[in-house]
Design a protein around this motif. Structure first.
Motif, PDB file in Angstrom:
ATOM      1  N   LEU A   1       0.832  -1.201   0.000  1.00  0.00           N
ATOM      2  CA  LEU A   1       0.000   0.000   0.000  1.00  0.00           C
ATOM      3  C   LEU A   1       0.867   1.252   0.000  1.00  0.00           C
ATOM      4  O   LEU A   1       0.592   2.222  -0.726  1.00  0.00           O
ATOM      5  N   ARG A   2       1.935   1.240   0.803  1.00  0.00           N
ATOM      6  CA  ARG A   2       2.813   2.412   0.869  1.00  0.00           C
ATOM      7  C   ARG A   2       3.522   2.631  -0.471  1.00  0.00           C
ATOM      8  O   ARG A   2       3.712   3.768  -0.909  1.00  0.00           O
ATOM      9  N   GLU A   3       3.894   1.548  -1.135  1.00  0.00           N
ATOM     10  CA  GLU A   3       4.551   1.663  -2.437  1.00  0.00           C
ATOM     11  C   GLU A   3       3.616   2.291  -3.466  1.00  0.00           C
ATOM     12  O   GLU A   3       4.017   3.178  -4.236  1.00  0.00           O
ATOM     13  N   ILE A   4       2.347   1.868  -3.462  1.00  0.00           N
ATOM     14  CA  ILE A   4       1.370   2.415  -4.413  1.00  0.00           C
ATOM     15  C   ILE A   4       1.076   3.878  -4.093  1.00  0.00           C
ATOM     16  O   ILE A   4       0.992   4.728  -4.996  1.00  0.00           O
ATOM     17  N   VAL A   5       0.908   4.192  -2.807  1.00  0.00           N
ATOM     18  CA  VAL A   5       0.632   5.574  -2.403  1.00  0.00           C
ATOM     19  C   VAL A   5       1.796   6.479  -2.802  1.00  0.00           C
ATOM     20  O   VAL A   5       1.594   7.612  -3.266  1.00  0.00           O
TER      21      VAL A   5
END
Length: 1089
Positions: A553-557
């Motif tokens: 999720l952090r990578e996509i955000v």
């Protein structure tokens, strides 16, 4: 009345009544019997049952026409007997059933007889009571093939009453009685469950009635909504319980293919049905038509209990008849899916329970799995979704999206089978993009500005209150119902939760870049995908599903933040009035940026192409795009929680830029985003958020100030930081403030407006962080304190040194008042240094100034030069900053007075020869100066300003006296009012001489006339109230010269009478205000204590 417990006693009482009724069938005799029966116990009635029933049955069987009232009385009496006794003989049960049914028989018509509503209701209740009075297994013996014609007649009769009667009471009673006849009664009188053989016998029997029952009940269900929800609920229940019983897969599986020869008459045998495969298929196909009609009607029924019953219908039929009703499986599932987002929480909860049950049971419909049917339905819906979104109204869109949402909830992770199909993913995404298109024609969004941004408070508690911002509502082109948007949000969240997140994000980012027309919608969808992927607002029906990991999720955000805050997507044209340089940046679409850790940009140039000037719609579109991207950052923070702190270095700086934006909507959304970040990252307030991240924010500001042409919005970040922090921030930003001042010196002709806004925010913050209450609250007591100080200084014990020091101080004050001061501190040169003893050491050098004083001093020096700027808006802002500088510096007169001396010429020019707005603002600054440096201003004010102010008041007075009510909205009126309100305190603080006070009084006297606007009269009275404190005698004389209410009588005859010129007539326009002031002058308020 006595109760007869024994059969003998009861027989003795009832025999004559029964005999009389047998002889004469009248209503009176029936009612007499009914009355006597009420005195007999149930046990005695059971023993005498057949004896009592005989005269009643005889009355019904008597040939010839009968009065309705008589038949009704007999049926009611019969019902009473049956309610108190049990029928233990099958023959009696069948005969009574036939006799009661015949009461409504019409030989000339297939419809019920044209009887009164009371009789119909009595017969229905009689049949109901009769079936409940059947004892033990006799009720099962009743349902033999030979009863088929009579039972069919009763069923047909009840269905006709339910369909055709207008009385709601009769309809409900007929449906309840039909439930009892079809063995669907839930009461305690029929508690025993049926074995397989009994179920099969009843199923064969009821199969003969199935076409009539299903057709008639469909008509009742599809009737007018006004008939009431109870009727529809009962009809639905009977429908699906009958269909579920007759077509139950469990029963049909035990039926032989060859029909056994029934042991009944040929006439009855023809009525019986053999439930073999062909019959089941034909019946299922015909029922599918009726079920589809029922679903279409009930799905939009306004009452939630009807929709709740539809959930029961779907559950019952899909669980019991999933083989026999294969053709109905699709519509039934569609109905259930459509109700999963019903507005009623009861319906939603029941839907979810049923769906979980289906998932647990792994329901198979026909030869296909439950999920296969759903996948096929989702494929079909995805194919037609763009067309439906384009053609349907709001209610249609709501139903279609509810259906889509239900399919997604049910399929769960298996929606990837649909998403992996490029064609279906494109159709689904284009439909979402199409329906989410915003209406960007509202001009108010561009019009509303936030020039001052005063709502960004620095107080810690303000962030919580500010979270309730009333953000501008979005308007969509293709729907107006807010429920449709909520459904779209849930659809996107479910896609993010169950779907392949990387696939979906890549696809919608591609659409984001594909066309400007898609960007806002794609950003909205991406925001919801991330929220859904976090699983925060998603109802999970599939417990085994694992949501996206925090790292994924952090990578996509992170990648989405780079897209959102890139130069071409973050700095869009939102207004035409932009500063030189900034306008150039905003209008070059070919510029792209790569953010670094401190949010500086490396500019890459691309071939620029000419674009037409922005339109209202394009600017609105840009505003909404920025707002949606800001909301996206808010959603990302919500999804990541405390993990979002790792991304603050790249996310917080651009959000602060937009919080200081001139467009009100962008500023509000950005501030709301900051509050959401605080909540998600567990900061106490905006102040806490900024203070804990101020180091790299300040570093970014400092670096970007060096390349201001590339980063024109840098000053807004500092401005927002100052408005939302406290004094602990000052040491960190002190160097940055010096950088700002140096940059202002370099770009004052291009970027003055944005930097002056920063300086204004800085001085507002300094005034709040370092208040000087002792100088603000009591400026009027300054002269009093100076007088008491003089008395103490020159007291009886004064030495020669004290007197010398007093004289030197007096000379210095006189020089200051006359303007003979230097730009540097040379006060010490005026005094003779005292002689030092040999043992004394030289005093230390003067301590350095506090940081806030040095900053205010530096800022005020810039204001001196900017006061003459050609831009009115800059001059107005500079005047505001100047007033704040005076407030901050008022406790350090050695720094303040030389600066005021240098400022005075420009300030006088603003007061006497400038736009009225600038005059108004300059006068406020003058009032502030009057409270801080009274003696210093006295001569200057009287010489340079007072004559022109007085002349302006005198010139404008006739105009305001003749003006109408609209005049109070003009700038001239506001200027008059401000001058009148400020003159009184100014005269008192400056301690003007009598001649100057007379000038003020002469200019203000005319405003005491009642012809002037009321507010100007009140302001003029306030001037004289202050003059009374300075020179009460002169004020009294002036007022009496204007209007003399009393003739003054000399205290002794030898003295001459004094005649004042003020006329005392009633027509004097000054009378009211003069009387008010004279009364206040003669009766001053008592001092405290």
């Amino acid at each position: 009345m006595a109760v007869f417990d024994t059969p003998q006693e009861a027989f003795g009482v009832l025999r004559p009544v029964c005999v009389q009724l047998t002889k004469t069938q009248t209503v009176e005799n029936v009612e007499h019997l009914h009355t006597q029966l009420q005195a007999v116990s149930d046990a005695a009635l059971q023993e005498l049952q057949q004896y009592i029933l005989f005269p009643l049955r005889f009355t019904l069987k008597t040939p010839g026409p009968k009065r309705e009232r008589l038949v009704q009385s007999v049926v009611e009496c019969l019902t009473f007997v049956l309610s108190s006794t049990c029928v233990k003989e099958q023959e009696l049960l069948q005969e009574l059933f036939s006799e009661l049914s015949a009461c409504l028989y019409s030989p000339n018509s297939q419809k019920p007889a044209a009887a009164s509503e009371e009789l119909k209701l009595a017969v229905i209740q009689g049949l109901n009571t009769l079936m409940h009075s059947a004892y033990g297994d006799i009720i099962l013996a009743f349902y033999e093939p030979s009863i088929l014609p009579r039972l069919g007649f009763a069923v047909s009769l009840l269905l006709s009453l339910a369909e055709q009667e207008k009385s709601k009471q009769i309809k409900i009673a007929a449906l309840k009685c039909l439930q009892v006849l079809l063995f669907q009664c839930d009461c305690q009188d029929h508690p025993r469950s049926l074995d397989e053989l009994e179920q099969q016998q009843l199923g064969d029997l009821f199969a003969s009635f199935l076409p009539g029952i299903s057709t008639a009940l469909t008509k009742v269900i599809r009737g007018d909504f006004k008939q009431g929800h109870s009727i529809v609920v009962y009809s639905l229940r009977i429908f699906y319980k009958t269909v579920g019983f007759v077509l139950a897969d469990e029963q049909l599986g035990r039926i032989s293919k060859v029909q056994p020869k029934p042991a009944v008459e040929q006439r009855i045998a023809e009525l019986m049905v053999h439930r073999e495969g062909e019959w089941v298929k034909n019946t299922g196909d015909k029922l599918a038509i009726l079920i589809k009609k029922i679903i279409e009607c009930v799905l939009v029924h306004p009452h939630w209990k009807v929709r709740l019953e539809l959930v029961g219908l779907v559950e019952d039929l899909l669980l019991k008849c999933n083989q026999s009703l294969v053709a109905s499986a699709g519509p039934l599932l569609k109905a259930l899916v459509g109700l999963i987002n019903d507005e009623s929480p009861e319906v939603q909860a029941q839907c979810n329970n049923v769906l979980r049950h289906f998932a647990d049971q792994k329901v198979v419909v026909g030869n296909r799995a439950f999920t296969d049917i759903l996948s096929e339905s989702l494929h079909s819906l995805a194919t037609s979704l763009p067309r439906l979104m384009n053609s349907q109204d709001d209610q249609g869109k709501f139903s279609t999206l509810s259906l889509l949402l239900g399919y997604l909830k049910l399929l769960g992770p298996k929606i990837n089978f649909v998403l992996n199909s490029v064609a279906h993913l494109q159709r689904l995404s284009k439909a979402l993009i199409q329906v989410l298109e915003l209406d960007v024609t509202d001009i108010k969004i561009v019009e509303e500005r936030s020039w001052n941004s005063d709502d960004l408070s620095a107080s810690p508690g303000a962030s919580t209150a500010r979270h309730g911002y009333q953000i501008q509502r979005r308007y969509f082109r293709f729907f107006t119902d807010e429920r449709v948007f909520l459904l779209l949000q849930q659809v996107c969240q479910l896609l993010g939760y169950y779907g392949n997140l990387y696939l979906l994000v890549d696809h919608f980012v591609e659409l984001y870049h594909e066309s400007v027309a898609y960007r806002k919608q794609a950003a909205m969808i991406l925001n919801e995908l991330v929220t859904g992927a976090a699983g925060l607002e998603v109802e999970n029906l599939h417990e085994k599903h694992i949501k996206a990991s925090p790292e994924e999720l952090r990578e996509i955000v992170t990648s989405l933040l780079e897209v959102y805050t890139s130069q071409e997507n973050w700095y869009l044209v939102t207004c035409v009035e932009t500063e030189e340089g900034e306008e150039l940046m905003m209008k070059q679409p070919g510029i792209q940026a790569i953010p670094s850790d401190v949010h500086t940009y490396q500019i890459l140039s691309f071939p620029a192409f000419s674009k037409p000037s922005p339109t209202i719609c394009s600017m609105n579109s840009n505003i909404w795009q920025i707002c949606i991207q800001l909301e996206g950052i808010s959603r990302f923070a919500y999804a990541l929680g405390k993990d979002f702190r790792l991304l603050l270095m790249s996310a917080l700086y651009p959000v602060l830029e937009k919080a200081g934006d001139q467009t009100l909507l962008i500023s509000q959304v950005a501030t709301s985003t900051m509050v959401d970040i605080c909540v998600a990252c567990d900061y106490d307030s905006l102040q806490d958020l900024i203070n804990q991240n101020s180091d790299y924010l300040v570093n970014g500001i400092s670096l970007n100030l060096r390349h201001l042409s590339l980063h024109p919005h840098t000053s807004k970040v500092l401005e927002v930081m100052l408005r939302n922090s406290d004094a602990t921030l000052l040491p960190l930003v002190a160097d940055v403030v010096q950088d700002v001042l140096a940059t202002l010196d370099q770009f004052y002709n291009k970027r003055a407006a944005s930097f002056v806004s920063v300086l204004h925010a800085l001085l507002v913050a300094l005034a709040q962080w370092f208040p000087e209450t002792s100088y603000i609250e009591q400026p009027q007591d300054q002269s009093l304190k100076e007088g008491s100080c003089l008395h103490q200084t020159l007291g009886s014990n004064s030495t020669a040194e004290d007197i010398e020091r007093f004289v030197l101080d007096y000379l210095r004050e006189k020089d200051v008042a006359e303007g003979n001061v230097m730009d540097f501190d040379s006060d010490e040169e005026l005094s003779v240094p005292p002689k030092l003893d040999e043992n004394d050491t030289l005093p230390d050098t003067e301590p350095p100034l506090p940081v806030q004083i040095q900053i205010a001093k530096d800022v005020m020096e810039r204001c001196i030069h900017l006061l003459s700027d050609k831009n009115l808006k800059i001059r107005l802002k500079v005047l505001d900053v100047l007033g704040l500088c005076v407030v901050v510096l008022q406790s350090h007169k050695n720094q303040l007075l030389p600066l005021v001396h240098r400022t005075w010429p420009s300030l006088v020019h603003r007061l006497t020869n400038d736009d009225p707005l600038a005059v108004l603002r300059a006068f406020k600054v003058l009032c502030t100066l009057g409270g801080s440096c009274g003696d210093f201003l006295r001569n200057r004010f009287c010489k340079d300003v007072l004559p022109k102010l007085a002349g302006s008041l005198v010139t404008q007075a006739p105009i305001s006296a003749r003006a109408g009510p609209v005049y109070s909205h003009t700038l001239a009126f506001k200027l008059q009012l401000a001058v009148l309100q400020g003159l009184g305190p100014l005269c008192e603080r400056l301690d003007l001489g009598e001649g100057d006070l007379n000038k003020v009084a002469d200019a203000c006297l005319i405003y005491l006339s009642t012809k002037q606007p009321v507010k100007l009269q009140e302001a003029a009275r306030s001037v004289f109230q202050h003059l009374m404190k300075v020179n009460p005698d002169s004020t009294w004389f002036l007022l009496n010269e204007l209007y003399c209410p009393l003739q003054l009588t000399p205290p002794h005859p030898s003295l001459h009478r004094v005649h004042l010129r003020g006329p005392s007539g009633q027509q004097n326009p000054y009378m009211a205000n003069v009387l008010y002031l004279l009364e206040e002058l003669q009766c001053p308020p008592l001092p405290d204590g």
